[in-house]
Motif scaffolding. Structure first.
Motif, mmCIF file in Angstrom:
data_model
loop_
_atom_site.group_PDB
_atom_site.id
_atom_site.type_symbol
_atom_site.label_atom_id
_atom_site.label_comp_id
_atom_site.label_asym_id
_atom_site.label_seq_id
_atom_site.Cartn_x
_atom_site.Cartn_y
_atom_site.Cartn_z
ATOM 1 N N TYR A 293 0.849 -1.194 0.000
ATOM 2 C CA TYR A 293 0.000 0.000 0.000
ATOM 3 C C TYR A 293 0.881 1.240 0.000
ATOM 4 N N VAL A 294 0.666 2.078 -0.985
ATOM 5 C CA VAL A 294 1.385 3.354 -1.032
ATOM 6 C C VAL A 294 0.343 4.455 -0.912
ATOM 7 N N SER A 295 0.362 5.178 0.208
ATOM 8 C CA SER A 295 -0.619 6.252 0.349
ATOM 9 C C SER A 295 0.008 7.560 -0.117
ATOM 10 N N GLN A 296 -0.732 8.622 0.076
ATOM 11 C CA GLN A 296 -0.284 9.896 -0.466
ATOM 12 C C GLN A 296 0.798 10.520 0.413
ATOM 13 N N LYS A 297 1.943 9.841 0.492
ATOM 14 C CA LYS A 297 2.979 10.162 1.480
ATOM 15 C C LYS A 297 3.653 11.503 1.260
ATOM 16 N N VAL A 298 3.834 11.871 0.009
ATOM 17 C CA VAL A 298 4.669 13.027 -0.268
ATOM 18 C C VAL A 298 4.216 14.248 0.530
ATOM 19 N N ASN A 299 2.906 14.352 0.724
ATOM 20 C CA ASN A 299 2.428 15.511 1.465
ATOM 21 C C ASN A 299 2.264 15.245 2.947
ATOM 22 N N SER A 300 2.246 13.980 3.329
ATOM 23 C CA SER A 300 1.844 13.725 4.708
ATOM 24 C C SER A 300 2.964 13.250 5.620
ATOM 25 N N PHE A 301 4.094 12.794 5.081
ATOM 26 C CA PHE A 301 5.072 12.273 6.032
ATOM 27 C C PHE A 301 5.991 13.377 6.534
ATOM 28 N N ASN A 302 6.640 13.095 7.641
ATOM 29 C CA ASN A 302 7.518 14.057 8.293
ATOM 30 C C ASN A 302 8.826 14.154 7.528
ATOM 31 N N GLY B 160 2.588 -5.870 9.227
ATOM 32 C CA GLY B 160 2.542 -6.971 10.174
ATOM 33 C C GLY B 160 3.236 -6.701 11.501
ATOM 34 N N ILE B 161 3.554 -5.438 11.791
ATOM 35 C CA ILE B 161 4.160 -5.105 13.086
ATOM 36 C C ILE B 161 3.036 -5.009 14.124
ATOM 37 N N PRO B 162 3.195 -5.642 15.271
ATOM 38 C CA PRO B 162 2.145 -5.557 16.308
ATOM 39 C C PRO B 162 2.145 -4.179 16.958
ATOM 40 N N VAL B 163 1.552 -3.218 16.250
ATOM 41 C CA VAL B 163 1.668 -1.813 16.627
ATOM 42 C C VAL B 163 1.135 -1.537 18.034
ATOM 43 N N ARG B 164 -0.031 -2.089 18.326
ATOM 44 C CA ARG B 164 -0.633 -1.786 19.631
ATOM 45 C C ARG B 164 0.230 -2.281 20.776
ATOM 46 N N ALA B 165 0.724 -3.505 20.628
ATOM 47 C CA ALA B 165 1.546 -4.083 21.696
ATOM 48 C C ALA B 165 2.836 -3.283 21.877
ATOM 49 N N VAL B 166 3.459 -2.908 20.763
ATOM 50 C CA VAL B 166 4.717 -2.163 20.854
ATOM 51 C C VAL B 166 4.470 -0.778 21.451
ATOM 52 N N ASN B 167 3.389 -0.132 21.032
ATOM 53 C CA ASN B 167 3.070 1.182 21.596
ATOM 54 C C ASN B 167 2.807 1.095 23.099
ATOM 55 N N PHE B 168 2.126 0.045 23.499
ATOM 56 C CA PHE B 168 1.847 -0.165 24.916
ATOM 57 C C PHE B 168 3.159 -0.294 25.694
ATOM 58 N N THR C 52 7.335 4.695 14.483
ATOM 59 C CA THR C 52 7.564 6.134 14.613
ATOM 60 C C THR C 52 7.527 6.812 13.257
ATOM 61 N N PHE C 53 8.069 6.153 12.261
ATOM 62 C CA PHE C 53 8.104 6.757 10.933
ATOM 63 C C PHE C 53 6.729 6.758 10.284
ATOM 64 N N ASP C 54 6.017 5.652 10.396
ATOM 65 C CA ASP C 54 4.776 5.517 9.644
ATOM 66 C C ASP C 54 3.934 4.399 10.269
ATOM 67 N N GLU C 55 3.066 4.810 11.180
ATOM 68 C CA GLU C 55 2.342 3.819 11.974
ATOM 69 C C GLU C 55 1.407 2.959 11.126
ATOM 70 N N GLU C 56 0.740 3.604 10.178
ATOM 71 C CA GLU C 56 -0.232 2.871 9.369
ATOM 72 C C GLU C 56 0.445 1.785 8.533
ATOM 73 N N SER C 57 1.545 2.146 7.886
ATOM 74 C CA SER C 57 2.249 1.150 7.080
ATOM 75 C C SER C 57 2.845 0.060 7.958
ATOM 76 N N ALA C 58 3.293 0.440 9.147
ATOM 77 C CA ALA C 58 3.862 -0.561 10.049
ATOM 78 C C ALA C 58 2.808 -1.610 10.386
ATOM 79 N N ARG C 59 1.595 -1.144 10.604
ATOM 80 C CA ARG C 59 0.519 -2.086 10.930
ATOM 81 C C ARG C 59 0.271 -3.018 9.750
ATOM 82 N N LEU C 60 0.232 -2.434 8.550
ATOM 83 C CA LEU C 60 -0.004 -3.265 7.363
ATOM 84 C C LEU C 60 1.139 -4.233 7.125
#
Ligand SMILES: Nc1ncnc2c1ncn2[C@@H]1O[C@H](COP(=O)(O)OP(=O)(O)O)[C@@H](O)[C@H]1O
Ligand SMILES: [Mg+2]
Lengths: 253, 281
Positions: free
Chosen positions: A79-88, B166-174, B156-164
């Motif tokens: 999945y590639v979202s619209q990152k260019v505008n949204s990432f840090n 397969g990273i156990p995001v909730r557990a790691v955040n906890f 930290t870089f990208d939570e949504e992609s991390a979840r996709l």
């Protein structure tokens, strides 16, 4: 050819108001599917349903033949979202580190990446022509280069299907063409199934083999080889639009 | 030069100082990159409330600090969910709660000297029990951040992609929330509640000025943190300053020097080859 995605009678809304009504479609292996429609018509929402980021009110989704509720092979889905505008943009990470991140679940919890994983990273960067940028900070790249890095990041885990949500927003025309050509090549050479949301109707009709449009009256399919007319696009977007015919000489076979 | 090590209390101060110096920037990197820099202040004020509660009701104050800090950390996480993209609100609300509680509870503390020792810490006056607790907890925190290194990076870089991915995001955040709270409460005792937040942020800020990757950011932050702590402890011993405050001042001076070097020196001698990228935002 097996079905990669089957969506049957999906209904979804963020509140009581339905955004997606009775949506059904399917995607075959090797398809390059374009999704177009006006802002707010629910394109991103539809993709998020496919990725289980959102759950539909009713209806069934199957990915790779399996019901999405039991689906486990998320490493096959990119999945590639619209990152260019949204990432840090100031995030201190190198291209190599970011692309390698998608191997983490393959490497396993608590383990560190090995040499073979680094090779996989550079192999993926090679596919998007970014192999010389591995050590660069992500924030120091141009928008188009960043987008190619994010595409490499999903390619590294060797997905069977790739979802892209407006991947060319905010990048210049030349980089945009490079992204389209890259996707067309991955689709052709690796047989990667691609589902892409875009407003760039000119380009998507050239590259996609199927096109679905989300409008007020729901979803309907349009044959890209029929071409697009100004009238059709104006109806879809609800105002006068003039088509820009995209001519990608270098990559179309 | 090494004469200060002839004193048992200075040996302890160095052991504890080094451990704290190693774990705080490990947590700090993630906090800064998640743009939650003020979380340290918020949690440390709650630790202080915990200290006051401990002293007032006869509990171990460090234990009190830990309980309050953990509750506050999860409170922040919960409130953040109600205000996505406005993390400052959650941090400010919990900080106010901590300050209010600390103020009220400190009224019940009879020995005000022991309470104020928590403001700037008392790294040279910790008990055996506290020494072992700091050592034990530091090892736990350190192991956890090493084992979760790559997962924390991706989230930290990208939570949504991390979840996709397969990273156990909730557990790691906890886990991370828990680690942050624990780190702050153990550091509260040693370097002081008013100082701990700076110790999390300063080395990271200095590191980000020179690092060329995430890995370097983490490594340099730890190196800076150790440098600040060691020189701060030396200076405080010979100049008879308070250690916690001295460590922070050393950190600030170092950061300012790095900023000065990066902005002035490199501009004059290297003539800025790269122009600022206006298109990025
Ligand atoms: N998180 C959200 N909460 C509430 N409404 C939303 C949310 N995201 C999108 N919407 C609404 O859903 C509709 C479809 O949004 P979206 O799928 O993003 O459209 P598109 O991608 O086609 O531009 C829009 O009207 C939008 O306002
Ligand atoms: Mg959208």
């Amino acid at each position: 050819m097996g079905k990669i995605i089957e969506a049957d009678n999906l209904n979804f809304g963020y509140s009581e108001r339905l955004i997606l009504k009775n949506i059904s479609f399917s995607v075959d292996k090797g398809d390059f599917l374009g999704i177009i429609g006006a802002n707010g018509s629910g394109k991103s929402t539809l993709i998020k349903l496919m990725l289980k980021i959102l759950i539909p009110f009713s209806g069934d989704i199957k990915l790779l033949g399996e019901n999405i509720n039991c689906f486990k092979k998320w490493d096959k889905v990119g999945y590639v979202s619209q990152k260019v505008n949204s990432f840090n943009g100031g995030f201190p990470a190198t291209v190599e580190e970011i692309v390698g991140a998608n191997l983490f679940s393959k490497i396993g919890l608590f383990k560190l990446p090995k040499k073979q994983h680094k090779e996989m990273v550079y192999h993926a960067l090679d596919k998007v022509n970014m192999q010389d940028y591995g050590k660069r900070l992500i924030g120091n790249l141009s928008g188009g280069q960043q987008q190619r890095v994010f595409i490499a990041r999903v390619l590294v885990s060797e997905p069977e299907i790739l979802f892209l949500d407006e991947p060319t927003v905010g990048i210049d025309a030349k980089s945009e063409e490079a992204v389209y050509c890259l996707l067309a090549r991955l689709n052709r050479e690796l047989g990667l199934t691609i589902v892409m949301v875009t407003h760039d109707i000119g380009a998507i009709t050239v590259h996609a083999n199927r096109l679905i449009c989300l409008g007020q009256n729901g979803l309907f399919e349009h044959k890209p080889e029929d071409g697009m007319t100004n009238e059709f696009v104006s109806e879809l977007y609800g105002f006068g639009v003039n088509l820009h015919i995209h001519d990608c000489k270098n990559c179309r076979k | 030069m090494l004469s200060i090590f002839q004193y048992d209390f200075m040996q302890r101060a160095f052991i504890v100082g080094m451990l704290i110096a190693i774990i705080t920037p490990c947590i700090g990197v993630i906090i800064v990159l998640k743009r939650l820099s003020m979380i340290g202040d918020s949690l440390s004020h709650n630790s202080l409330a915990g200290v006051a509660a401990g002293l007032a009701f006869g509990l171990n104050p460090v234990f009190g600090a830990m309980i309050f800090s953990v509750i506050a950390a999860f409170g922040i996480e919960r409130i953040r969910k109600s205000f996505p993209k406005y993390s400052e609100i959650a941090i400010a609300v919990i900080m106010s709660t901590g300050i209010g509680l600390a103020g009220v509870l400190s009224g019940f503390v009879k020995n005000s000297a022991s309470f104020s020792s928590f403001l700037f810490g008392s790294i040279v006056a910790i008990t055996d029990f506290e020494l072992y607790m700091v050592i034990g907890l530091s090892i736990v925190v350190l192991l956890a951040v090493i084992l979760l290194y790559k997962e924390l990076f991706y989230i930290t870089f990208d939570e949504e992609s991390a979840r996709l991915a397969g990273i156990p995001v909730r557990a790691v955040n906890f886990m991370f929330t828990l680690l942050t709270a624990v780190t702050i409460s153990i550091a509260a005792r040693t370097v002081g509640t008013l100082v701990i937040s700076s110790l999390m942020i300063l080395p990271v800020a200095a590191s980000m000025q020179i690092a060329k990757s995430y890995k370097q950011t983490v490594v340099f932050a730890v190196v800076f943190s150790i440098m600040f702590t060691v020189s701060g402890l030396y200076i405080s011993y010979y100049a008879n300053f308070k250690p916690g405050g001295t460590i922070v001042i050393v950190g600030v001076i170092s950061l300012v020097s790095i900023l000065f070097y990066n902005n002035i020196v490199s501009k004059v001698f290297l003539k800025r080859l790269v122009k600022p990228d206006c298109q990025k935002y």
